[in-house]
Motif scaffolding. Structure first.
Motif, mmCIF file in Angstrom:
data_model
loop_
_atom_site.group_PDB
_atom_site.id
_atom_site.type_symbol
_atom_site.label_atom_id
_atom_site.label_comp_id
_atom_site.label_asym_id
_atom_site.label_seq_id
_atom_site.Cartn_x
_atom_site.Cartn_y
_atom_site.Cartn_z
ATOM 1 N N GLN A 115 -0.262 5.812 5.943
ATOM 2 C CA GLN A 115 -0.341 4.379 6.174
ATOM 3 C C GLN A 115 0.370 3.677 5.023
ATOM 4 O O GLN A 115 0.123 4.002 3.868
ATOM 5 C CB GLN A 115 -1.789 3.903 6.244
ATOM 6 N N TRP A 127 2.163 -0.125 8.355
ATOM 7 C CA TRP A 127 2.615 0.883 9.316
ATOM 8 C C TRP A 127 1.661 2.060 9.297
ATOM 9 O O TRP A 127 1.201 2.488 8.224
ATOM 10 C CB TRP A 127 4.024 1.354 8.975
ATOM 11 N N GLN A 128 1.320 2.576 10.475
ATOM 12 C CA GLN A 128 0.478 3.751 10.611
ATOM 13 C C GLN A 128 1.238 4.824 11.374
ATOM 14 O O GLN A 128 1.678 4.604 12.502
ATOM 15 C CB GLN A 128 -0.819 3.426 11.353
ATOM 16 N N THR A 131 -0.289 6.373 14.972
ATOM 17 C CA THR A 131 -0.054 5.634 16.217
ATOM 18 C C THR A 131 1.373 5.104 16.303
ATOM 19 O O THR A 131 1.757 4.558 17.342
ATOM 20 C CB THR A 131 -1.024 4.449 16.307
ATOM 21 N N ASN A 132 2.141 5.271 15.235
ATOM 22 C CA ASN A 132 3.497 4.734 15.137
ATOM 23 C C ASN A 132 3.518 3.260 15.511
ATOM 24 O O ASN A 132 4.301 2.794 16.330
ATOM 25 C CB ASN A 132 4.478 5.513 16.015
ATOM 26 N N THR A 133 2.591 2.509 14.899
ATOM 27 C CA THR A 133 2.519 1.067 15.106
ATOM 28 C C THR A 133 2.714 0.350 13.775
ATOM 29 O O THR A 133 2.321 0.860 12.717
ATOM 30 C CB THR A 133 1.164 0.657 15.708
ATOM 31 N N THR A 135 2.779 -3.725 11.832
ATOM 32 C CA THR A 135 2.463 -5.146 11.889
ATOM 33 C C THR A 135 3.313 -5.874 10.862
ATOM 34 O O THR A 135 3.404 -5.438 9.710
ATOM 35 C CB THR A 135 0.966 -5.393 11.599
ATOM 36 N N VAL A 257 8.665 2.846 17.410
ATOM 37 C CA VAL A 257 7.549 2.106 16.821
ATOM 38 C C VAL A 257 7.241 0.842 17.613
ATOM 39 O O VAL A 257 8.136 0.193 18.155
ATOM 40 C CB VAL A 257 7.856 1.742 15.350
ATOM 41 N N THR A 258 5.945 0.524 17.718
ATOM 42 C CA THR A 258 5.501 -0.724 18.325
ATOM 43 C C THR A 258 5.215 -1.722 17.205
ATOM 44 O O THR A 258 4.397 -1.457 16.329
ATOM 45 C CB THR A 258 4.220 -0.513 19.153
ATOM 46 N N VAL A 259 5.902 -2.862 17.227
ATOM 47 C CA VAL A 259 5.772 -3.861 16.167
ATOM 48 C C VAL A 259 4.995 -5.069 16.689
ATOM 49 O O VAL A 259 5.344 -5.639 17.730
ATOM 50 C CB VAL A 259 7.147 -4.314 15.644
ATOM 51 N N ASN A 260 3.937 -5.444 15.960
ATOM 52 C CA ASN A 260 3.148 -6.634 16.293
ATOM 53 C C ASN A 260 3.402 -7.711 15.247
ATOM 54 O O ASN A 260 3.348 -7.434 14.048
ATOM 55 C CB ASN A 260 1.657 -6.291 16.322
#
Length: 375
Positions: A115, A127-128, A131-133, A135, A257-260
């Motif tokens: 992380q 970033w984690q 989960t490849n997510t 923020t 990656v999913t970016v929020n």
């Protein structure tokens, strides 16, 4: 990493001595083993405090190992996947980089992934890898002007940040002295010792090892009363005072990656850019110094009585699938002229959940909590 930001009650109920913990992975605590004491010119506690306040650090990178042995009861195992219990147990490793107040990075490592928290100017990324997510958050003017640790959406991750918390608590209730010199991460260091004068505190001593040349905290230890071994410690095992390359603070999203996008938080009313514990309407502080007790109402309490005791505990930060009745049942039942409830005790803190819906917590003895509950 956001558990203490998203849940205000938890953020202020965790005692300062435990809140310095961080999430990470495993590492051998043997790296903390003491080396031969270096011969250093004598310095007083006052001189060491001045050293800390006047040090000017331009850059730093290194590895930090953190260990917590708070003596938590088996109840911790009843909270599956809970981030808070992970923070307060075991041994963890971090990589840190610092290049001035606007550029910092912390990589929290474990056996299953990584992380990262990165600040580069006004941009803050988390970033984690599991989960490849990711923020992304853009700091507002007030947030960007804050000192580096406050602008980072994470818990203190270095001995420096932990020491800042401890030094900010120095008052007449604290005895300050000089301990033994040491060698930490290959650097000669003085030791500053903070000791509570109040008997109701569960803290015996805080020990801060300070680099003799750079005046940077290299090790931070918290000892509980009745023990000569740290209940909590974090220390550099490797440190480099050169300014890290700029590339270290650039986040390059991995494939897929999913970016929020996260909006910046609004400042608390009356105190631009800063929220104090007293500003949380759910929490009030009783007392001062080492024996401060934080008092809160469990969510769902109405008219002094919990509307539903079962969902109250999960709403205070436990996992969604937690059996609250099982959790409460695992705690010691206590009662007195203050009322009745359940008690959680550890080496450095105590928590009392009363049957009328209150939560009292602090780095204090249970007797101190009962005193506050009675009042």
């Amino acid at each position: 990493m956001s558990v203490l930001r998203s849940r205000p009650v938890l953020r202020w109920l965790v005692p300062a001595t435990a809140a310095v913990a961080v999430i990470g992975g495993g590492a051998a605590i043997g790296t903390f083993a003491a080396e031969a004491e270096p011969s250093l010119p004598p310095r007083t506690a006052a001189q060491l405090l001045v050293d800390l306040q006047t040090s000017r650090l331009e850059g730093l990178s290194g590895t930090v190992v953190q260990r917590a042995d708070l003596g938590l009861p088996p109840i911790a195992g009843l909270i599956p996947g809970n981030e808070l219990t992970t923070m307060l147990t075991g041994t963890h490793t971090l990589r840190v980089w610092y290049s001035g107040p606007e550029r910092q990075r912390v990589a929290l490592l474990d056996t299953l992934g990584e992380q990262d928290v990165i600040r580069n100017g006004r941009d803050v990324w988390t970033w984690q890898s599991r989960t490849n997510t990711a923020t992304h958050r853009t700091l507002g003017d007030a947030e960007a002007a804050k000192p580096a640790p406050e602008a980072m959406p994470s818990l203190p991750a270095t001995p420096q940040q932990a020491a800042d918390l401890a030094l900010g608590a120095i008052d007449p209730s604290t005895e300050v002295s000089v301990g033994r010199s040491a060698t930490v991460a290959g650097q000669d260091a003085y030791e500053l010792v903070l000791q509570p004068r109040d008997r109701d505190s569960l803290v015996h001593q805080l020990r801060i090892a300070i680099d003799a040349k750079q005046h940077v905290p290299l090790r931070f230890e918290v000892l509980a009363k009745g023990s000569d071994q740290p209940a909590f410690e974090m220390a550099f095992t490797q440190v480099d005072y050169r300014r890290p390359d700029a590339d270290q603070f650039t986040f390059n999203p991995p494939p897929g990656v999913t970016v929020n996008e996260e909006k910046a938080e609004r400042p608390a009313a009356g105190k631009p850019g800063h929220a104090e514990p007293a500003g949380d309407p759910q929490v009030r502080a009783v007392g001062s110094g080492w024996t401060t007790v934080l008092v809160a109402r469990l969510d769902g309490a109405v008219g002094g009585k919990p509307a539903d005791a079962k969902p109250a505990v999960p709403s205070a930060g436990a996992a969604p699938d937690l059996d609250a009745s099982k959790l409460l049942g695992a705690l010691e039942a206590v009662k007195g002229d203050w009322g009745s409830g359940r008690l959680l005790t550890a080496k450095l803190f105590s928590v009392l959940l009363t049957d009328d819906g209150r939560v009292l917590a602090g780095a204090v003895t249970p007797e101190r909590l009962y005193q506050v509950a009675r009042g």
